[in-house]
Design a protein around this motif. Structure first.
Motif, short mmCIF file in Angstrom:
data_model
loop_
_atom_site.label_atom_id
_atom_site.label_comp_id
_atom_site.label_asym_id
_atom_site.label_seq_id
_atom_site.Cartn_x
_atom_site.Cartn_y
_atom_site.Cartn_z
N THR A 154 -5.47 -9.96 -4.29
CA THR A 154 -6.06 -10.78 -5.25
C THR A 154 -7.25 -11.40 -4.61
O THR A 154 -8.08 -11.69 -5.35
N TYR A 155 -7.04 -11.81 -3.29
CA TYR A 155 -8.23 -12.48 -2.72
C TYR A 155 -9.08 -11.64 -1.81
O TYR A 155 -10.06 -12.39 -1.75
N CYS A 156 -8.73 -10.55 -1.31
CA CYS A 156 -9.78 -9.93 -0.65
C CYS A 156 -9.45 -8.33 -0.82
O CYS A 156 -8.10 -8.02 -1.10
N SER A 157 -10.42 -7.39 -0.26
CA SER A 157 -10.33 -6.00 -0.53
C SER A 157 -9.25 -5.53 0.59
O SER A 157 -8.50 -4.30 0.36
N SER A 158 -9.19 -5.95 1.85
CA SER A 158 -8.52 -5.45 3.01
C SER A 158 -7.91 -6.46 3.47
O SER A 158 -8.16 -7.03 4.75
N PRO A 159 -6.74 -7.12 2.84
CA PRO A 159 -6.27 -8.05 3.46
C PRO A 159 -5.42 -8.01 4.86
O PRO A 159 -5.17 -8.82 5.55
N HIS A 160 -4.74 -6.76 4.94
CA HIS A 160 -4.24 -6.18 6.03
C HIS A 160 -4.96 -6.45 7.34
O HIS A 160 -4.60 -6.84 8.53
N TYR A 161 -6.51 -6.15 7.24
CA TYR A 161 -7.17 -6.35 8.34
C TYR A 161 -7.69 -7.94 8.53
O TYR A 161 -7.89 -8.22 9.71
N THR A 162 -7.68 -8.52 7.47
CA THR A 162 -7.95 -9.82 7.58
C THR A 162 -6.74 -10.63 8.36
O THR A 162 -6.79 -11.39 9.31
N LYS B 2 -4.18 4.76 -5.86
CA LYS B 2 -4.24 3.77 -6.90
C LYS B 2 -4.98 2.53 -6.36
O LYS B 2 -5.05 2.58 -4.88
N ILE B 3 -5.51 1.70 -7.05
CA ILE B 3 -6.51 0.62 -6.51
C ILE B 3 -5.35 -0.51 -6.26
O ILE B 3 -4.70 -0.93 -7.50
N PRO B 4 -5.22 -0.94 -5.12
CA PRO B 4 -4.04 -2.11 -5.04
C PRO B 4 -4.44 -3.27 -5.64
O PRO B 4 -5.56 -3.87 -5.60
N GLN B 5 -3.52 -3.91 -6.43
CA GLN B 5 -4.06 -5.18 -7.12
C GLN B 5 -2.75 -6.24 -6.85
O GLN B 5 -1.42 -5.83 -6.66
N GLY B 6 -2.87 -7.68 -6.98
CA GLY B 6 -1.95 -8.53 -7.04
C GLY B 6 -1.77 -8.96 -5.35
O GLY B 6 -2.35 -8.32 -4.59
N PHE B 7 -0.88 -9.75 -5.31
CA PHE B 7 -0.32 -10.64 -3.74
C PHE B 7 -1.69 -10.81 -3.20
O PHE B 7 -2.76 -11.33 -3.59
N TRP B 8 -1.86 -10.46 -1.68
CA TRP B 8 -2.88 -10.71 -1.10
C TRP B 8 -4.10 -10.00 -1.47
O TRP B 8 -5.32 -10.43 -1.27
N LEU C 114 0.98 -1.20 -0.07
CA LEU C 114 0.03 0.03 0.04
C LEU C 114 0.76 1.36 0.13
O LEU C 114 0.69 2.37 -0.75
N ALA C 115 2.08 1.22 0.75
CA ALA C 115 2.86 2.34 0.85
C ALA C 115 3.57 2.83 -0.45
O ALA C 115 3.64 3.95 -0.97
N SER C 116 3.84 1.49 -1.30
CA SER C 116 4.40 1.63 -2.40
C SER C 116 3.57 2.40 -3.48
O SER C 116 4.15 3.27 -4.60
N LEU C 117 2.26 2.26 -3.43
CA LEU C 117 1.35 2.84 -4.21
C LEU C 117 1.49 4.46 -4.29
O LEU C 117 1.23 5.10 -5.40
N ARG C 118 1.94 4.98 -3.07
CA ARG C 118 2.18 6.58 -3.17
C ARG C 118 3.60 7.13 -3.76
O ARG C 118 3.65 8.07 -3.77
N ARG C 119 4.44 6.07 -4.11
CA ARG C 119 5.80 6.50 -4.21
C ARG C 119 5.91 6.25 -5.85
O ARG C 119 5.51 5.27 -6.42
N PRO C 120 6.66 7.62 -6.48
CA PRO C 120 6.77 7.16 -7.86
C PRO C 120 7.61 6.14 -8.27
O PRO C 120 8.65 5.80 -7.73
#
Length: 211
Positions: free
Chosen positions: A192-200, A184-190, A164-170
């Protein structure tokens, strides 16, 4: 409505680290005063101390990791704000979070143990020897599996936060379509399986520590 800089979110973890560490040190001090488990009540007292010590130790690891992430991983926006009420409730939450892992029996026994220590009944030299026994579980397979879930959950949550942090960096390693000028809308990695994997991951981590 009143708001504070989003960078102040790190204050929550400063409070969490300090409050949990204080509770952990008090419990360690009381453990050095525990009598030898020669009766059922004393055995149960030792078991209660053990469970609470393990839980608070894992919590200390988690909140310390989150504090470090706030400084070295997160990329807070310069103008980001959060509600003052939410900030205040967050501080209170982390002040009382360690109490969720402490039973009334442990509090009562710890108080009696510390009072006994004042009369010279503590043996600090043997404290760590006695403490080592608290981390030996009669069901090691269950303990190992729960610890594995806890640490894997922490690792997965860290990876999600880094993504998520990398989405803010060029040129960052985050993937996704641009949404406006900042996000940006995060895609890939976790993601791919749910919208908020960090809370899961946080849910699995908390369940493992609570068990």
């Amino acid at each position: 409505s009143a708001s504070v800089p989003k960078k102040w979110f790190s204050h929550l973890y400063h409070v969490a680290v300090c409050c949990n560490l204080l509770g952990l040190l008090l419990l360690l001090a009381s453990a050095s005063c525990l009598p030898e488990p020669t009766s059922v009540s004393r055995i149960l007292s030792s078991v209660g101390h053990r469970h609470t010590l393990v839980a608070l130790s894992l919590l200390q690891f988690h909140v310390t990791r989150r504090l470090l992430e706030n400084y070295f991983v997160h990329a807070h926006s310069e103008g980001g704000r959060m509600q003052l009420v939410g900030y205040a409730f967050g501080l209170l939450y982390y002040v009382f979070l360690p109490a969720n892992f402490v039973t009334p029996e442990v509090v009562r026994n710890a108080s009696l143990d510390l009072l006994a220590g004042g009369s010279g009944a503590c043996d600090l030299r043997n404290a760590f020897q006695r403490m080592g026994g608290f981390f030996i579980d009669p069901h090691p397979a269950k303990e190992i599996s729960l610890l594995a879930i806890f640490f894997l959950g922490n690792l997965a949550q860290y990876q999600c936060h880094a993504s998520l942090a990398s989405l803010r960096r060029p040129g960052g390693r985050g993937k996704g379509k641009a949404s406006g000028e900042k996000y940006k809308i995060p895609q890939g990695f976790w993601f791919t399986y749910c919208s908020s994997p960090h809370y899961t991951c946080l849910l699995y981590t908390s369940d493992a520590a609570d068990e």
